[in-house]
Design a protein around this motif. Structure first.
Motif, PDB file in Angstrom:
ATOM      1  N   CYS A 142       0.831  -1.204   0.000  1.00  0.00           N
ATOM      2  CA  CYS A 142       0.000   0.000   0.000  1.00  0.00           C
ATOM      3  C   CYS A 142       0.864   1.253   0.000  1.00  0.00           C
ATOM      4  O   CYS A 142       0.518   2.257  -0.639  1.00  0.00           O
ATOM      5  CB  CYS A 142      -0.930  -0.014   1.216  1.00  0.00           C
ATOM      6  N   PHE A 143       1.982   1.213   0.701  1.00  0.00           N
ATOM      7  CA  PHE A 143       2.927   2.332   0.723  1.00  0.00           C
ATOM      8  C   PHE A 143       3.370   2.671  -0.702  1.00  0.00           C
ATOM      9  O   PHE A 143       3.375   3.839  -1.109  1.00  0.00           O
ATOM     10  CB  PHE A 143       4.130   1.947   1.587  1.00  0.00           C
ATOM     11  N   ALA A 144       3.740   1.641  -1.470  1.00  0.00           N
ATOM     12  CA  ALA A 144       4.207   1.856  -2.841  1.00  0.00           C
ATOM     13  C   ALA A 144       3.127   2.501  -3.698  1.00  0.00           C
ATOM     14  O   ALA A 144       3.393   3.425  -4.479  1.00  0.00           O
ATOM     15  CB  ALA A 144       4.654   0.534  -3.458  1.00  0.00           C
ATOM     16  N   ARG A 145       1.898   2.041  -3.551  1.00  0.00           N
ATOM     17  CA  ARG A 145       0.804   2.611  -4.346  1.00  0.00           C
ATOM     18  C   ARG A 145       0.499   4.037  -3.900  1.00  0.00           C
ATOM     19  O   ARG A 145       0.206   4.907  -4.721  1.00  0.00           O
ATOM     20  CB  ARG A 145      -0.432   1.724  -4.226  1.00  0.00           C
ATOM     21  N   PHE A 146       0.581   4.286  -2.599  1.00  0.00           N
ATOM     22  CA  PHE A 146       0.286   5.605  -2.043  1.00  0.00           C
ATOM     23  C   PHE A 146       1.239   6.656  -2.602  1.00  0.00           C
ATOM     24  O   PHE A 146       0.810   7.722  -3.068  1.00  0.00           O
ATOM     25  CB  PHE A 146       0.388   5.565  -0.517  1.00  0.00           C
TER      26      PHE A 146
END
Length: 276
Positions: free
Chosen positions: A81-85
């Motif tokens: 999720c961090f990468a997508r955020f």
């Protein structure tokens, strides 16, 4: 203090993600607990904080807080999720980003179709590195709880994991045995407890009782730990599909000294703001 946030989920493991690059964010334990309360706050399994990097070769710093306010070093579903955020929020246009964590650096790679592959790093097996109170390293350890003995594998994926093999994950005593093992004296920093059912050498079913949170719909580092433990004990061969209550992950591990690769989805649910 007004905070903007994004609610995200990876296989039902839900997160509140906060941009600490473009706004200054300092949260007390009580404030994290308030944000994590599903009736009085926003609600999450973990809060993820995006900050400027600590290292010259990193893009960001990745910090993770449990709903009880404790800060931990690793969360695999959160890393996706961090990468997508950071991509969706315009913080980075890179396909691959490197992040500093309390457990070392992680490399996050956005795949076509929205999935993310995370290089979760090299697993650690020595008891002092997990940490686990044991005299010597072993493929399996035995622990006694309320008069019953259980065998488990132990590994650190940047956070401590104990993995038990069960015949049926759906019927596993996650909510009774999980909290007893999580806080057992053998684990000085507590532990995440995985209950693994082996379907075949390339397929498992898994439920995880996470320290500081309880059972969640998915645990990325727990999936990695289960596959590592299963391969170490001769039960599994890479790649391994891990079915969790919230969905499936693909895990690859080539053996001792090699990093674990985890691939799975990351989804934005909604954006909002809250005043503390």
């Amino acid at each position: 203090m007004k905070l903007n946030f994004v609610k995200m989920q990876g296989l039902g493991n839900d997160f509140v993600v906060i941009d600490g690059v473009r706004q200054r964010v300092e949260l007390s334990v009580e404030q994290v607990r308030h944000l994590g309360h599903r009736h009085f706050g926003i609600g999450f399994d973990q809060l993820l904080l995006v900050e400027p990097p600590l290292s010259a070769n990193a893009d960001f710093r990745y910090r993770i807080f449990n709903a009880d306010g404790s800060e931990v070093s690793q969360c695999g579903n959160g890393a996706r999720c961090f990468a997508r955020f950071v991509y969706e929020q315009g913080l980075s246009d890179k396909t691959e980003v490197r992040v500093d964590t309390g457990a070392g650096q992680l490399v996050l790679h956005r795949e076509a179709g929205g999935e993310v592959t995370v290089n979760m790093g090299v697993p650690r097996h020595e008891p002092v590195q997990i940490p686990l109170l044991a005299d010597d390293e072993a493929l399996e350890y035995e622990i006694e709880v309320e008069g019953s003995a259980y065998r488990y594998g132990a590994v650190s994926m940047g956070n401590p994991h104990a993995v038990l093999r069960v015949d049926n994950a759906a019927a596993a005593p996650v909510h009774t045995l999980g909290p007893l093992l999580e806080s057992h004296a053998r684990f000085p920093q507590r532990a995440n407890i995985g209950f693994m059912q082996i379907v075949d050498p390339h397929h498992i079913r898994l439920r995880v009782y996470e320290r500081g949170t309880g059972e969640t719909l998915a645990c990325g580092s727990g999936a990695c730990a289960a596959v590592v433990s299963g391969i170490e004990r001769g039960w599994l061969k890479q790649p391994v599909r891990v079915d969790l209550p919230g969905g499936s992950l693909q895990i690859r591990w080539a053996g001792r000294g090699e990093p674990v690769y985890m691939t799975g989805p990351a989804v934005t649910v909604f954006e909002g703001s809250i005043t503390l």
